[in-house]
Write an enzyme that holds these catalytic residues in place. Structure first.
Site, PDB file in Angstrom:
ATOM      1  N   GLY A 289       0.745  -1.384  -0.014  1.00 31.54           N
ATOM      2  CA  GLY A 289       0.007   0.018  -0.213  1.00 31.54           C
ATOM      3  C   GLY A 289       0.781   1.193  -0.049  1.00 31.54           C
TER       4      GLY A 289
ATOM      5  N   GLN B  37       3.365   9.910   0.948  1.00 28.07           N
ATOM      6  CA  GLN B  37       4.712   9.119   1.122  1.00 28.07           C
ATOM      7  C   GLN B  37       5.588   9.489  -0.293  1.00 28.07           C
ATOM      8  OE1 GLN B  37       2.612   5.107   1.967  1.00 28.07           O
ATOM      9  NE2 GLN B  37       4.637   4.753   2.955  1.00 28.07           N
TER      10      GLN B  37
ATOM     11  N   CYS C 181       6.620   0.094   7.350  1.00 29.92           N
ATOM     12  CA  CYS C 181       6.190   1.203   6.643  1.00 29.92           C
ATOM     13  C   CYS C 181       7.353   1.842   5.513  1.00 29.92           C
ATOM     14  CB  CYS C 181       6.126   2.567   7.429  1.00 29.92           C
ATOM     15  SG  CYS C 181       5.343   3.830   6.504  1.00 29.92           S
ATOM     16  N   LEU C 182       7.129   2.117   4.344  1.00 31.88           N
ATOM     17  CA  LEU C 182       8.059   2.391   3.273  1.00 31.88           C
ATOM     18  C   LEU C 182       8.782   3.609   3.712  1.00 31.88           C
ATOM     19  CD1 LEU C 182       5.925   1.451   0.049  1.00 31.88           C
ATOM     20  CD2 LEU C 182       8.147   0.322   0.622  1.00 31.88           C
TER      21      LEU C 182
ATOM     22  N   HIS D 229      -3.563   1.646   8.014  1.00 31.86           N
ATOM     23  CA  HIS D 229      -2.170   2.405   7.966  1.00 31.86           C
ATOM     24  C   HIS D 229      -2.322   3.541   7.023  1.00 31.86           C
ATOM     25  CE1 HIS D 229       2.300   1.808   7.777  1.00 31.86           C
ATOM     26  NE2 HIS D 229       2.356   2.460   6.977  1.00 31.86           N
ATOM     27  N   GLU D 230      -3.092   3.285   5.648  1.00 31.87           N
ATOM     28  CA  GLU D 230      -2.522   4.356   4.880  1.00 31.87           C
ATOM     29  C   GLU D 230      -3.522   5.688   5.099  1.00 31.87           C
ATOM     30  OE1 GLU D 230      -0.391   4.229   2.878  1.00 31.87           O
ATOM     31  OE2 GLU D 230      -0.370   1.811   2.835  1.00 31.87           O
TER      32      GLU D 230
ATOM     33  N   HIS E   8      -1.666   7.821   7.263  1.00 31.41           N
ATOM     34  CA  HIS E   8      -0.641   8.597   6.485  1.00 31.41           C
ATOM     35  C   HIS E   8      -1.209   9.972   6.148  1.00 31.41           C
ATOM     36  CE1 HIS E   8       3.379   6.622   6.160  1.00 31.41           C
ATOM     37  NE2 HIS E   8       2.532   5.295   5.674  1.00 31.41           N
TER      38      HIS E   8
HETATM   39 CO    CO Z   1       3.375   3.484   5.613  1.00 33.36          CO
END
Ligand code: CO
Length: 166
Positions: free
Chosen positions: A47, A52, A93-94, A135-136, A139
């Site tokens: 995702g 991000q 998380c990226l 989670h998204e 963000h």
């Molecule tokens: Co993340």
């Protein structure tokens, strides 16, 4: 086009993102670029949220997968309508690559969002997909998973790129 994934410490990740008022060609390009970026990531991502890639707009993409197929679904202005249950599991998380921590999330969520055509989507999600969407959405509100860890001393580093990141 692949965009750069920004890392924790960049203030964009801590800014509340704006709602999308009209789905312009720029939004379509953003979504396409986010999909390219997720697919190109050397660390497996399931995702991605627009902040991000440095854009404070309420746009996310989520990988929906079952045993037979997988597809990446864009969600514009996603919102949780109702939620049930609670489950704790590891998240990554990226923007904080290779760090993992246990986070409590709702087990099931009903969400609403717009698709790329501006049509209303209502979805009942559970399991990993429900976790990823929560989670998204965090963000979009400037929240990172580490903020939700009950015990931040349990943050772990794991050099294992196949563990999922979002
Ligand atoms: Co993340």
């Amino acid at each position: 086009m692949v965009r750069e994934i920004i890392r924790s410490g960049n203030p964009v990740l801590r800014t509340v993102s704006k709602e999308v008022n009209s789905i312009t060609p720029e939004i379509h390009i953003l979504i396409k670029d986010m999909i390219d970026t997720l697919k190109a990531s050397p660390i497996k991502g399931v995702g991605l949220a627009a902040p991000q890639v440095g854009v404070n707009l309420r746009v996310v993409i989520v990988l929906f997968q079952d045993t037979k197929s997988e597809k990446i679904v864009p969600l514009i202005n996603p919102q949780i309508v109702s939620a049930n249950g609670e489950v704790e599991d590891y998240e990554g998380c990226l923007c904080l690559p290779r760090l993992y921590g246990r986070v409590k999330r709702y087990q099931e969520v009903k969400i609403k969002a717009l698709n790329e055509k501006g049509e209303l989507l209502i979805m009942d999600l559970k399991g990993l997909t429900a976790r990823v969407v929560q989670h998204e959405i965090d963000h979009l509100d400037g929240i990172l998973f580490v903020d939700r860890m009950e015990d931040p001393t349990q943050l772990i580093y794991e050099d294992h790129p196949n563990l999922f990141h979002t």
